[in-house]
Design a protein around this motif. Structure first.
Motif, PDB file in Angstrom:
ATOM      1  N   VAL A 194       0.841  -1.203   0.000  1.00 22.30           N
ATOM      2  CA  VAL A 194       0.000   0.000   0.000  1.00 22.30           C
ATOM      3  C   VAL A 194       0.873   1.250   0.000  1.00 22.30           C
ATOM      4  N   ARG A 195       1.949   1.226   0.773  1.00 18.78           N
ATOM      5  CA  ARG A 195       2.864   2.368   0.791  1.00 18.78           C
ATOM      6  C   ARG A 195       3.445   2.625  -0.600  1.00 18.78           C
ATOM      7  N   ARG A 196       3.860   1.573  -1.285  1.00 22.25           N
ATOM      8  CA  ARG A 196       4.472   1.743  -2.602  1.00 22.25           C
ATOM      9  C   ARG A 196       3.496   2.330  -3.610  1.00 22.25           C
ATOM     10  N   ALA A 197       2.221   2.033  -3.406  1.00 18.71           N
ATOM     11  CA  ALA A 197       1.205   2.528  -4.337  1.00 18.71           C
ATOM     12  C   ALA A 197       0.845   3.983  -4.085  1.00 18.71           C
ATOM     13  N   GLN A 198       1.308   4.551  -2.974  1.00 21.76           N
ATOM     14  CA  GLN A 198       1.006   5.929  -2.634  1.00 21.76           C
ATOM     15  C   GLN A 198       2.238   6.796  -2.811  1.00 21.76           C
ATOM     16  N   SER A 199       2.037   8.062  -3.098  1.00 20.54           N
ATOM     17  CA  SER A 199       3.149   9.007  -3.133  1.00 20.54           C
ATOM     18  C   SER A 199       3.418   9.526  -1.731  1.00 20.54           C
ATOM     19  N   ASP A 200       4.573  10.149  -1.545  1.00 18.55           N
ATOM     20  CA  ASP A 200       4.908  10.704  -0.221  1.00 18.55           C
ATOM     21  C   ASP A 200       3.872  11.718   0.230  1.00 18.55           C
ATOM     22  N   ASP A 201       3.341  12.487  -0.723  1.00 20.13           N
ATOM     23  CA  ASP A 201       2.379  13.529  -0.373  1.00 20.13           C
ATOM     24  C   ASP A 201       1.023  12.952  -0.005  1.00 20.13           C
ATOM     25  N   ASP A 202       0.654  11.822  -0.640  1.00 18.19           N
ATOM     26  CA  ASP A 202      -0.681  11.263  -0.445  1.00 18.19           C
ATOM     27  C   ASP A 202      -0.779  10.354   0.770  1.00 18.19           C
ATOM     28  N   CYS A 203       0.311   9.664   1.109  1.00 16.17           N
ATOM     29  CA  CYS A 203       0.229   8.621   2.134  1.00 16.17           C
ATOM     30  C   CYS A 203       0.388   9.206   3.534  1.00 16.17           C
ATOM     31  N   ALA A 204      -0.714   9.312   4.248  1.00 13.47           N
ATOM     32  CA  ALA A 204      -0.680   9.797   5.624  1.00 13.47           C
ATOM     33  C   ALA A 204      -0.566   8.643   6.604  1.00 13.47           C
ATOM     34  N   GLY A 205      -0.524   7.426   6.110  1.00 14.53           N
ATOM     35  CA  GLY A 205      -0.437   6.249   6.954  1.00 14.53           C
ATOM     36  C   GLY A 205      -1.264   5.126   6.374  1.00 14.53           C
ATOM     37  N   VAL A 206      -1.082   3.942   6.934  1.00  9.64           N
ATOM     38  CA  VAL A 206      -1.812   2.752   6.494  1.00  9.64           C
ATOM     39  C   VAL A 206      -2.552   2.185   7.700  1.00  9.64           C
ATOM     40  N   VAL A 207      -3.834   1.890   7.522  1.00 11.97           N
ATOM     41  CA  VAL A 207      -4.674   1.382   8.605  1.00 11.97           C
ATOM     42  C   VAL A 207      -4.789  -0.136   8.483  1.00 11.97           C
ATOM     43  N   VAL A 208      -4.592  -0.835   9.602  1.00 12.97           N
ATOM     44  CA  VAL A 208      -4.705  -2.292   9.665  1.00 12.97           C
ATOM     45  C   VAL A 208      -5.762  -2.643  10.697  1.00 12.97           C
ATOM     46  N   PHE A 209      -6.665  -3.583  10.352  1.00 13.59           N
ATOM     47  CA  PHE A 209      -7.706  -3.975  11.303  1.00 13.59           C
ATOM     48  C   PHE A 209      -8.105  -5.429  11.062  1.00 13.59           C
ATOM     49  N   PRO A 210      -8.546  -6.148  12.108  1.00 10.63           N
ATOM     50  CA  PRO A 210      -8.997  -7.537  11.938  1.00 10.63           C
ATOM     51  C   PRO A 210     -10.345  -7.586  11.236  1.00 10.63           C
ATOM     52  N   LEU A 211     -10.453  -8.404  10.195  1.00 10.23           N
ATOM     53  CA  LEU A 211     -11.696  -8.487   9.433  1.00 10.23           C
ATOM     54  C   LEU A 211     -12.836  -9.078  10.239  1.00 10.23           C
ATOM     55  N   ALA A 212     -12.515  -9.887  11.225  1.00  7.78           N
ATOM     56  CA  ALA A 212     -13.557 -10.542  12.015  1.00  7.78           C
ATOM     57  C   ALA A 212     -14.030  -9.681  13.175  1.00  7.78           C
ATOM     58  N   GLY A 213     -13.581  -8.440  13.270  1.00 11.41           N
ATOM     59  CA  GLY A 213     -13.970  -7.601  14.391  1.00 11.41           C
ATOM     60  C   GLY A 213     -15.330  -6.971  14.214  1.00 11.41           C
ATOM     61  N   ASP A 214     -15.704  -6.104  15.163  1.00 13.51           N
ATOM     62  CA  ASP A 214     -16.975  -5.396  15.110  1.00 13.51           C
ATOM     63  C   ASP A 214     -16.915  -4.295  14.052  1.00 13.51           C
ATOM     64  N   ARG A 215     -18.075  -3.653  13.830  1.00 13.66           N
ATOM     65  CA  ARG A 215     -18.086  -2.567  12.858  1.00 13.66           C
ATOM     66  C   ARG A 215     -17.258  -1.374  13.345  1.00 13.66           C
ATOM     67  N   GLU A 216     -17.110  -1.209  14.666  1.00 12.25           N
ATOM     68  CA  GLU A 216     -16.136  -0.251  15.174  1.00 12.25           C
ATOM     69  C   GLU A 216     -14.768  -0.902  15.086  1.00 12.25           C
ATOM     70  N   LEU A 217     -13.884  -0.347  14.268  1.00 11.97           N
ATOM     71  CA  LEU A 217     -12.632  -1.013  13.940  1.00 11.97           C
ATOM     72  C   LEU A 217     -11.621  -0.911  15.080  1.00 11.97           C
ATOM     73  N   LEU A 218     -10.982  -2.057  15.383  1.00 15.13           N
ATOM     74  CA  LEU A 218      -9.842  -2.098  16.290  1.00 15.13           C
ATOM     75  C   LEU A 218      -8.605  -1.969  15.416  1.00 15.13           C
ATOM     76  N   THR A 219      -8.057  -0.774  15.344  1.00 12.82           N
ATOM     77  CA  THR A 219      -7.073  -0.470  14.304  1.00 12.82           C
ATOM     78  C   THR A 219      -5.660  -0.281  14.847  1.00 12.82           C
TER      79      THR A 219
END
Length: 367
Positions: free
Chosen positions: A287-312
């Motif tokens: 994901v980082r490689r696909a973004q430019s330095d200006d666009d990438c403010a970070g990458v969010v990771v979360f468990p798919l099996a979690g609740d709709r409120e993301l544990l990130t």
């Protein structure tokens, strides 16, 4: 960092109307009589130290270190901190400022129990403001700017304090200089701030209906159910926000759960990459490689099996790749880039208990 390198912020009126009294310290309303404010910087450095000719300490963590042949003791640090708090108290009394609105709140750690919940637009009395300022100097309380129509103040980097005071308080600056602090004039305002677009729309039923309609259109176009990423933010920093990933049917429960005065940003159907726990680091790197330095403010990771409120877990652009110990429980994860500042979204502010908005938020998109 010198005062001229810091970006000052003007003291502006609230975007809509004031919060209800129950949201304020002691049920009091903030000061609302508009007056012209004059800007100054207070600091502990003489001219030679401001130029950097003489080395001096700049932070609570410097206690025990040597500067210009002297060890900074805890007692000396405390005397300096006391000077700043006394100076602000003097100016506030001279200005007639008794309550302040918290602006630009940054939650880098949980607030202390005595302070309670901290959020953009909260109003605190002078005693709480002084206690917050003292705690911020030693790193114990969240950073914030304190605003009222009668006085504004911000503790900047390296013990440079920015203040804005009315003419009737100017005579008090002599007393502050007698205490051993230096008063610097000529702090120019940043004209760019006037061009910032502030969010004043209410996160009401019409707003949530519009988000749902956008989801319905997206679902129809791709012939499968779309989801929206709802970012709820009551302060800057990782501890000042929650993320929700929901379908149209779940929006009503999210709308009932968000905090008053929070900024709501709804991004319809973000591109989420599914990956296994063992491959999270590789997915983040991709994901980082696909973004430019200006666009990438970070990458969010979360468990798919979690609740709709993301544990990130949010991995910044320069942060190391996540390892197994830094991930929440789960075996399957979703990964997506943090939305860029110009990402298309719907934004609104949750009203207070009286239906009014006091929190001031800068729009993250033009939509």
């Amino acid at each position: 960092m010198r005062p001229e390198e810091l970006r000052p912020m003007s003291c502006s009126e609230d975007a809509d109307c004031q919060n209800r009294p129950d949201d304020h310290e002691n049920g009091a309303q903030p000061d609302t009589s508009p007056v012209e404010l004059h800007s100054f910087v207070l600091c502990k450095y003489d001219e030679a130290r401001r130029r950097g000719d003489i080395d001096d300490w700049t932070d609570h963590s410097d206690i025990g270190a040597c500067f210009d042949g002297r060890i900074l003791t805890a007692e000396e640090y405390q005397r300096t901190e006391d000077r700043y708090i006394a100076a602000v108290d003097i100016l506030a009394r001279a200005a007639g400022a008794s309550h302040f609105t918290l602006r630009n709140v940054f939650l880098h750690s949980p607030p202390p129990a005595w302070l309670g919940e901290v959020y953009e637009g909260r109003i605190v009395d002078k005693t709480s403001a002084l206690r917050m300022l003292r705690g911020h100097m030693s790193g114990d309380t969240p950073a914030a700017r304190f605003e009222s129509e009668k006085m504004c103040m911000t503790m900047g980097f390296d013990f440079y304090m920015h203040v804005q005071i009315p003419e009737r308080a100017l005579a008090s600056l002599d007393e502050i200089e007698d205490m051993g602090l230096f008063v610097l004039e000529g702090w120019e305002q940043d004209d760019d701030e006037d061009e910032e677009k502030l969010v004043s729309r209410h996160a009401d039923d019409a707003f949530w209906t519009e988000v749902a309609e956008g989801l319905a259109m997206r679902s129809s176009a791709q012939q499968q159910e779309a989801r929206t990423l709802v970012v709820e933010r009551w302060a800057d920093g990782n501890l000042g926000r929650r993320l929700w990933l929901v379908a149209a049917d779940d929006l009503s429960s999210v709308a009932a759960s968000v905090k008053r005065q929070a900024l709501i940003s709804a991004f319809v159907d973000p591109e989420i990459h599914a990956t296994s726990r063992d491959e999270v680091a590789h997915a983040v790197e991709a994901v980082r490689r696909a973004q430019s330095d200006d666009d990438c403010a970070g990458v969010v990771v979360f468990p798919l099996a979690g609740d709709r409120e993301l544990l990130t877990v949010t991995v910044g652009w320069d942060d190391p790749l996540p390892d197994d110990g830094g991930l929440p429980p789960g075996q399957e994860f979703g990964v997506f880039p943090w939305p860029a500042a110009d990402a298309v979204c719907l934004e609104a502010v949750v009203p207070g208990g009286d239906g009014c908005v006091t929190a001031r938020w800068v729009a993250s998109s033009t939509s």
